[in-house]
Write a protein that holds these residues in place. Sequence first.
Motif, PDB file in Angstrom:
ATOM      1  N   ASP A  32       0.825  -1.199   0.000  1.00  0.00           N
ATOM      2  CA  ASP A  32       0.000   0.000   0.000  1.00  0.00           C
ATOM      3  C   ASP A  32       0.868   1.261   0.000  1.00  0.00           C
ATOM      4  N   ARG A  33       0.742   2.125   1.002  1.00  0.00           N
ATOM      5  CA  ARG A  33       1.479   3.387   0.983  1.00  0.00           C
ATOM      6  C   ARG A  33       2.986   3.184   1.109  1.00  0.00           C
ATOM      7  N   GLY A  34       3.408   2.023   1.615  1.00  0.00           N
ATOM      8  CA  GLY A  34       4.830   1.720   1.640  1.00  0.00           C
ATOM      9  C   GLY A  34       5.427   1.676   0.239  1.00  0.00           C
ATOM     10  N   ALA A  35       4.620   1.274  -0.746  1.00  0.00           N
ATOM     11  CA  ALA A  35       5.079   1.275  -2.136  1.00  0.00           C
ATOM     12  C   ALA A  35       5.311   2.704  -2.621  1.00  0.00           C
ATOM     13  N   TRP A  36       4.432   3.603  -2.218  1.00  0.00           N
ATOM     14  CA  TRP A  36       4.602   5.003  -2.603  1.00  0.00           C
ATOM     15  C   TRP A  36       5.860   5.589  -1.979  1.00  0.00           C
ATOM     16  N   PHE A  37       6.147   5.209  -0.739  1.00  0.00           N
ATOM     17  CA  PHE A  37       7.375   5.669  -0.093  1.00  0.00           C
ATOM     18  C   PHE A  37       8.600   5.254  -0.910  1.00  0.00           C
ATOM     19  N   LEU A  38       8.623   4.022  -1.371  1.00  0.00           N
ATOM     20  CA  LEU A  38       9.757   3.544  -2.172  1.00  0.00           C
ATOM     21  C   LEU A  38       9.850   4.298  -3.495  1.00  0.00           C
ATOM     22  N   VAL A  39       8.740   4.363  -4.205  1.00  0.00           N
ATOM     23  CA  VAL A  39       8.746   5.010  -5.521  1.00  0.00           C
ATOM     24  C   VAL A  39       9.107   6.485  -5.411  1.00  0.00           C
ATOM     25  N   ALA A  82       1.830  -9.048   1.597  1.00  0.00           N
ATOM     26  CA  ALA A  82       3.225  -8.874   1.207  1.00  0.00           C
ATOM     27  C   ALA A  82       4.117  -9.904   1.899  1.00  0.00           C
ATOM     28  N   LEU A  83       3.839 -10.166   3.172  1.00  0.00           N
ATOM     29  CA  LEU A  83       4.632 -11.146   3.911  1.00  0.00           C
ATOM     30  C   LEU A  83       4.449 -12.544   3.329  1.00  0.00           C
ATOM     31  N   ASP A  84       3.239 -12.907   2.970  1.00  0.00           N
ATOM     32  CA  ASP A  84       2.993 -14.221   2.369  1.00  0.00           C
ATOM     33  C   ASP A  84       3.824 -14.384   1.098  1.00  0.00           C
ATOM     34  N   ILE A  89       2.891   4.342  -8.851  1.00  0.00           N
ATOM     35  CA  ILE A  89       3.361   3.093  -8.251  1.00  0.00           C
ATOM     36  C   ILE A  89       3.326   1.974  -9.287  1.00  0.00           C
ATOM     37  N   ARG A  90       2.219   1.859  -9.996  1.00  0.00           N
ATOM     38  CA  ARG A  90       2.090   0.819 -11.023  1.00  0.00           C
ATOM     39  C   ARG A  90       3.170   0.978 -12.099  1.00  0.00           C
ATOM     40  N   GLU A  91       3.386   2.205 -12.507  1.00  0.00           N
ATOM     41  CA  GLU A  91       4.356   2.489 -13.577  1.00  0.00           C
ATOM     42  C   GLU A  91       5.789   2.182 -13.151  1.00  0.00           C
ATOM     43  N   ASN A  92       6.081   2.343 -11.872  1.00  0.00           N
ATOM     44  CA  ASN A  92       7.460   2.225 -11.398  1.00  0.00           C
ATOM     45  C   ASN A  92       7.713   0.975 -10.558  1.00  0.00           C
ATOM     46  N   SER A  93       6.857  -0.036 -10.697  1.00  0.00           N
ATOM     47  CA  SER A  93       7.037  -1.299  -9.994  1.00  0.00           C
ATOM     48  C   SER A  93       7.235  -2.423 -11.003  1.00  0.00           C
ATOM     49  N   ALA A  94       8.092  -3.360 -10.680  1.00  0.00           N
ATOM     50  CA  ALA A  94       8.289  -4.502 -11.561  1.00  0.00           C
ATOM     51  C   ALA A  94       7.024  -5.347 -11.649  1.00  0.00           C
ATOM     52  N   SER A  95       6.310  -5.472 -10.534  1.00  0.00           N
ATOM     53  CA  SER A  95       5.053  -6.199 -10.494  1.00  0.00           C
ATOM     54  C   SER A  95       4.088  -5.445  -9.603  1.00  0.00           C
ATOM     55  N   TYR A  96       2.799  -5.481  -9.959  1.00  0.00           N
ATOM     56  CA  TYR A  96       1.788  -4.696  -9.255  1.00  0.00           C
ATOM     57  C   TYR A  96       0.576  -5.577  -9.033  1.00  0.00           C
ATOM     58  N   ALA A  97       0.148  -5.715  -7.769  1.00  0.00           N
ATOM     59  CA  ALA A  97      -1.021  -6.525  -7.441  1.00  0.00           C
ATOM     60  C   ALA A  97      -2.023  -5.667  -6.688  1.00  0.00           C
ATOM     61  N   ASP A  98      -3.118  -5.342  -7.337  1.00  0.00           N
ATOM     62  CA  ASP A  98      -4.160  -4.483  -6.772  1.00  0.00           C
ATOM     63  C   ASP A  98      -5.278  -5.357  -6.212  1.00  0.00           C
ATOM     64  N   PRO A 138      10.144  -1.002  -6.606  1.00  0.00           N
ATOM     65  CA  PRO A 138       9.785  -2.233  -5.897  1.00  0.00           C
ATOM     66  C   PRO A 138       9.696  -3.420  -6.853  1.00  0.00           C
ATOM     67  N   GLU A 139      10.154  -4.561  -6.372  1.00  0.00           N
ATOM     68  CA  GLU A 139       9.945  -5.792  -7.136  1.00  0.00           C
ATOM     69  C   GLU A 139       8.468  -6.141  -7.179  1.00  0.00           C
ATOM     70  N   LEU A 140       7.782  -5.820  -6.092  1.00  0.00           N
ATOM     71  CA  LEU A 140       6.333  -6.014  -6.018  1.00  0.00           C
ATOM     72  C   LEU A 140       5.708  -4.888  -5.233  1.00  0.00           C
ATOM     73  N   SER A 141       4.613  -4.346  -5.736  1.00  0.00           N
ATOM     74  CA  SER A 141       3.758  -3.423  -4.980  1.00  0.00           C
ATOM     75  C   SER A 141       2.400  -4.093  -4.862  1.00  0.00           C
ATOM     76  N   ILE A 142       1.915  -4.205  -3.626  1.00  0.00           N
ATOM     77  CA  ILE A 142       0.702  -4.982  -3.403  1.00  0.00           C
ATOM     78  C   ILE A 142      -0.195  -4.286  -2.382  1.00  0.00           C
ATOM     79  N   GLY A 143      -1.505  -4.429  -2.555  1.00  0.00           N
ATOM     80  CA  GLY A 143      -2.445  -3.856  -1.599  1.00  0.00           C
ATOM     81  C   GLY A 143      -3.689  -3.342  -2.277  1.00  0.00           C
TER      82      GLY A 143
END
Length: 223
Positions: A31-38, A85-87, A62-71, A44-49
């Motif tokens: 979630d917002r942790g992905a935005w912090f990285l971007v 994300a932990l799973d 986030i979608r544009e700058n992530s290798a993989s994106y799971a909405d 991110p290798e994965l952005s999820i949430g």
Amino acid sequence: MPQRIWIFGGGDLEAWALEELVRDDRLVGADRGAWFLVSNGYRPELSIGDFDSVTAEEAALIRENSASYADCDAVDKDKTDLELALDWAIAERPAEIVVVGATGTRFDHTLANVQLLRKASEAGIPCRIVDARNEIRLARGGERTLVRKGPYHYVSLLPLAGEVRGITLTGFRYPLNDATLPVGSTLGVSNELLGESGVVESASGDLLVISSRLDRPSADARP
């Protein structure tokens, strides 16, 4: 260095959260942790949430700058973004998982995230939660856990659930020998290491090992 996966959650995050990263670390944003990285120039290798904590514009970046994106649907899901994300991280079988942005103003989320340490431990993967002043790990019964001093001043030991038996501490200012800690006891709070490391052992139960510092270094300093 053995491969690590870093999970960035949506809790409190500042520059300190990036200090320990090295080139081979794999990054996951929840979630917002992905935005912090971007927003800090990381991919991110994965952005999820469900991304309900970011704007539509931020989600698009986030979608544009992530290798993989799971909405994920914000309503039709049974796990928090950080657990999702932990799973994923556990399935990747890294040498270690480090979680930042797991603590913050939502105490319910903080407590739930601390309890997730058991899931990683049961999978046989070392996992720690780190924030600006604390590092939280889980010591399981029958295991020998090495605790390093690093930048921390205190080490507190608290049962995660139920009673922890057969606790023996080596290298601590206040030693224990075959002790029992029930939930609700403060006996294990604010211990200190005598040297650069100590050992925590227990016969049964899950024991949170919480290392705490009194302050944070300057933005340019390393822990």
